[in-house]
Design a protein around this motif. Structure first.
Motif, PDB file in Angstrom:
ATOM      1  N   TYR A   1       0.828  -1.209   0.000  1.00  0.00           N
ATOM      2  CA  TYR A   1       0.000   0.000   0.000  1.00  0.00           C
ATOM      3  C   TYR A   1       0.866   1.265   0.000  1.00  0.00           C
ATOM      4  CZ  TYR A   1      -4.026  -2.853   1.614  1.00  0.00           C
ATOM      5  OH  TYR A   1      -5.040  -3.768   1.741  1.00  0.00           O
ATOM      6  N   PHE A   2       1.962   1.209   0.758  1.00  0.00           N
ATOM      7  CA  PHE A   2       2.784   2.395   0.997  1.00  0.00           C
ATOM      8  C   PHE A   2       3.682   2.735  -0.197  1.00  0.00           C
ATOM      9  CE2 PHE A   2       6.244   4.913   2.643  1.00  0.00           C
ATOM     10  CZ  PHE A   2       5.686   5.666   3.665  1.00  0.00           C
ATOM     11  N   ILE A   3       4.218   1.716  -0.851  1.00  0.00           N
ATOM     12  CA  ILE A   3       5.236   1.922  -1.890  1.00  0.00           C
ATOM     13  C   ILE A   3       4.743   2.806  -3.048  1.00  0.00           C
ATOM     14  CG2 ILE A   3       6.559   0.710  -3.688  1.00  0.00           C
ATOM     15  CD1 ILE A   3       7.079  -1.487  -1.583  1.00  0.00           C
ATOM     16  N   PRO A   4       3.506   2.641  -3.565  1.00  0.00           N
ATOM     17  CA  PRO A   4       3.067   3.548  -4.639  1.00  0.00           C
ATOM     18  C   PRO A   4       3.101   5.018  -4.235  1.00  0.00           C
ATOM     19  CG  PRO A   4       1.624   1.649  -4.528  1.00  0.00           C
ATOM     20  CD  PRO A   4       2.520   1.571  -3.333  1.00  0.00           C
ATOM     21  N   LEU A   5       2.769   5.317  -2.981  1.00  0.00           N
ATOM     22  CA  LEU A   5       2.851   6.699  -2.506  1.00  0.00           C
ATOM     23  C   LEU A   5       4.294   7.181  -2.508  1.00  0.00           C
ATOM     24  CD1 LEU A   5       0.386   6.536   0.535  1.00  0.00           C
ATOM     25  CD2 LEU A   5      -0.029   7.615  -1.669  1.00  0.00           C
TER      26      LEU A   5
END
Length: 478
Positions: A342-346
């Motif tokens: 979830y965090f990596i695309p941000l």
């Protein structure tokens, strides 16, 4: 000893009276009382495990003393590794021994080699993940010369074992909590009243929201094959509020209790379900652990420095370790992995530090865009909680696949009152979202009678709507 038990209701006033009316003129005696009370509080569960806390306290105290007198880098590293080795050794043995053994046996079985190895029946000491991380942070900060080691053993023992936050946090830093044991405290009526208010809100979260949600979540997760997709989704929803009410409720009671004794603990939850993206969620959820991993793992790994590949590697490591910290089960590791995804695309689009401010401060309503982002972020979090709650990955994937059936659009026929209570809870938290906790300033500008009516309402709801058989705090197992 549970915060929501009769034992604690008797224990707390006794300690409070002794603290402020008997030992208040002698700082060392007051700290000694805190140590004794903390050991009684912890030993109430199983006195045998007090030896672990005492041994860990002795090791880190003398490591700190040793680091103060040694300048040679190699010798300082040896002392640091003694501290880390002891604390991680305790944690590894009690929490992860059987996990590693079982996976070792399974790995050899996969290649056709059968190994006869029996696991040990090990009782996991309550709160071991919390107090070991707290003592390790002391040794690391002294090693880094960010903190002068204390020579007051009683104060240090009180810092390690401070009963309000001993078994489920917040994971305090020595830089914040230890100096408070080294300076004289004076009673503050306003601080005590605020502490009682936060304790009340924590008890409401635990006994009304979390324990009512637990009854339905446990029934649905334990018998997921028998329920419709809509009911399974409702079960995940109930668990999301169970774990939030349970853990943040504990933190509220711990912080409020500490304020009764003149101490200020760090904020551990900041209305995480109002987050607009997953990065903001992790800045608001279990803040003491998230910042611990940031300071003692993420930054030493290089943090946000270096190329994108390095940044992604560091994020993956932190989330996987965070998942593993929660328990010796692949479900927790996968839960950490999902949150990393979830965090990596941000991170890739440089949007992971976009939502740093409170949502819609000074306004009753949020913007439509923010509402959409909040709902989407909560949906992602809800999906990840399924892995956290499930006993194994097979059940987790089965549970998820059973949600997406044609009966997903049917109306589940359970938990109506609990849903109303959750709605009431969300409304209160929304209006208090810029404060330290939900009811910190609720009706603050109203007259005293209105506030008393509101507090009486909360107490009545707790007394009437708490399940007869409450449950232990979830994070006691971590």
């Amino acid at each position: 000893m549970l915060f929501n038990s009769l034992d604690f209701a008797i224990f707390l006033p006794i300690v409070f009276i002794l603290y402020w009316f008997v030992t208040n003129k002698n700082l060392k005696l007051q700290n000694l009382l805190v140590v004794a009370a903390s050991y009684v509080f912890y030993g109430w569960w199983d006195w045998r495990f007090l030896a672990l806390i005492i041994f860990s306290t002795l090791i880190d105290y003398y490591v700190g003393i040793g680091l103060s007198g040694i300048q040679t880098k190699s010798k300082r590293k040896i002392l640091l590794w003694i501290s880390l080795g002891v604390n991680l050794g305790f944690l590894g043995f009690f929490k992860y021994h059987n996990f590693f053994l079982d996976n070792f046996v399974a790995a050899f079985s996969f290649f056709g080699k059968n190994i006869d190895a029996q696991g040990m029946h090990i009782i996991l000491p309550v709160g071991i993940s919390f107090y070991t991380f707290q003592t390790m942070s002391y040794s690391i900060d002294v090693y880094r010369k960010k903190l002068e080691p204390t020579k007051d053993f009683i104060a240090f023992a009180a810092f390690v074992s401070f009963f309000p936050q001993l078994v489920a946090g917040p994971i305090e830093r020595a830089t914040n909590l230890l100096p408070q044991f080294l300076t004289k405290r004076s009673f503050s009526y306003d601080k005590a009243v605020d502490g009682m208010r936060q304790i009340l809100w924590g008890l409401f979260k635990k006994m009304v929201i979390a324990d009512n949600c637990a009854e339905f979540a446990n029934e649905i997760f334990n018998n997921y094959e028998n329920y419709s997709g809509s009911t399974l989704l409702l079960g995940a929803f109930f668990f999301a509020f169970q774990i939030y009410g349970d853990f943040s409720g504990y933190s509220d009671i711990a912080i409020g209790t500490s304020r009764l004794f003149g101490f200020n603990l760090m904020k551990n939850f900041s209305f995480p379900y109002f987050s607009r993206d997953i990065a903001e969620f992790w800045r608001r959820w279990h803040i003491s652990l998230s910042t611990w991993f940031r300071d003692y793992l993420y930054i030493p790994l290089g943090g946000s420095k270096g190329n994108m590949q390095t940044k992604i590697r560091n994020i993956l490591i932190v989330f996987l370790v965070s998942g593993f910290w929660h328990g010796a089960n692949w479900t927790f590791i996968f839960w950490g992995f999902v949150n990393a995804l979830y965090f990596i695309p941000l991170l890739l689009i440089n949007k992971h530090r976009t939502n740093l401010s409170d949502i819609s401060p000074g306004s009753i309503f949020a913007r439509p865009k923010d509402i959409i982002n909040i709902v989407f972020t909560f949906a992602l979090t809800l999906f990840a909680w399924i892995f956290f709650r499930s006993p194994n990955l097979t059940v987790a994937f089965d549970f998820i696949s059973n949600i997406f059936q044609k009966d997903l659009l049917t109306i589940p026929k359970m938990g109506t009152l609990t849903l109303v209570l959750i709605l009431f809870f969300i409304v209160i938290e929304w209006f208090g979202r810029t404060d330290n906790y939900g009811i910190e300033k609720t009706f603050a500008k109203s007259n005293r009678m209105i506030r008393l009516v509101f507090y009486s309402l909360l107490i009545s709801i707790i007394a009437i709507l708490s399940p007869e058989k409450g449950s232990e705090f979830i994070y006691f197992q971590f």
